[in-house]
Design a protein around this motif. Structure first.
Motif, PDB file in Angstrom:
ATOM      1  N   ASP A   1      -2.476   3.626  -1.897  1.00  0.00           N
ATOM      2  CA  ASP A   1      -2.583   3.122  -3.770  1.00  0.00           C
ATOM      3  C   ASP A   1      -1.562   1.411  -3.623  1.00  0.00           C
ATOM      4  O   ASP A   1      -0.900   1.358  -3.069  1.00  0.00           O
ATOM      5  N   ILE A   2      -2.498   0.446  -3.816  1.00  0.00           N
ATOM      6  CA  ILE A   2      -1.876  -1.086  -3.878  1.00  0.00           C
ATOM      7  C   ILE A   2      -1.476  -1.119  -5.112  1.00  0.00           C
ATOM      8  O   ILE A   2      -1.833  -1.470  -6.352  1.00  0.00           O
TER       9      ILE A   2
ATOM     10  N   ASP B   1       1.058  -1.250  -0.040  1.00  0.00           N
ATOM     11  CA  ASP B   1      -0.060   0.063   0.213  1.00  0.00           C
ATOM     12  C   ASP B   1       0.399   1.115  -0.141  1.00  0.00           C
ATOM     13  O   ASP B   1       1.717   1.091   1.178  1.00  0.00           O
TER      14      ASP B   1
END
Length: 207
Positions: free
Chosen positions: A115-116, A111
């Motif tokens: 945003d992954i 992460d």
């Protein structure tokens, strides 16, 4: 003297012709009385003026070469450059979730500020060295063809202004190993990465 005149004349363009000094025409009576030494000095002066203008124009072109900011990172004993326009963030410490069965290039998933993203090991990606599972480093988040990914590097060094059109491609370096992911190398040994070529790596088929 003749060779110099031909060389300078061939490199002048019409836009510069009006700016160059031109000797005034000589009438017949003046031509008879003019000393050969004076004619020689006049021609020398004109050629020197043209040569000075040519050098000034070439220097101006070098000085106005487009330079772009490039983030310089270290991987093992090598330095690589990433155009700053591709860089979103740099993270000092990142915890990754390991993906079972993943290749050497994929460190894991993390992460990154909400945003992954997949985190890739740049050394393994470029075949510089195998990834050390216990190694710690920094993660540079970049945008590659609309995909946010993290690139694990050993160190973030600096931001340099580089003239990308002045880079030397690896094929021109003879003994240097060619790599399809490098755009070229700068005069101080920084290999600037091609983000477009990097996205063609097989690992991006699964990221």
């Amino acid at each position: 003297m003749i060779n110099l005149a031909k060389q300078i004349g061939s490199e002048m363009d019409f836009r510069d012709a009006s700016a160059c000094a031109v000797a005034p025409p000589l009438n017949a009576e003046h031509a008879k009385s003019a000393a050969p030494e004076q004619d020689e000095e006049r021609r020398d002066r004109i050629f020197r003026q043209r040569a000075e203008k040519l050098v000034t124009r070439q220097k101006f072109r070098r000085d106005t070469t487009l330079r772009v900011p490039v983030l310089v990172v270290a991987v093992k004993n090598e330095k690589y450059g990433i155009e700053l326009r591709h860089v979103k963030h740099v993270f000092r410490s990142v915890e990754c979730t390991v993906v079972p069965g993943a290749g050497q290039e994929l460190v894991g998933v993390a992460d990154l500020s909400g945003d992954i993203c997949s985190v890739l090991d740049l050394s393994a990606l470029l075949n510089v060295a195998l990834r050390d599972p216990g190694a710690h480093g920094l993660v540079v988040q970049v945008m590659l063809s609309g995909i946010l990914v993290g690139l694990r590097v050993d160190e973030v060094c600096e931001v340099q202004q580089m003239a990308l059109d002045a880079l030397v491609i690896f094929d021109e370096l003879g003994a240097a190993p060619a790599t399809k992911y490098v755009r070229g190398i700068s005069t101080d040994g920084v290999a600037v990465l091609s983000m477009e070529a990097l996205t063609a790596h097989d690992v991006f088929l699964t990221t």
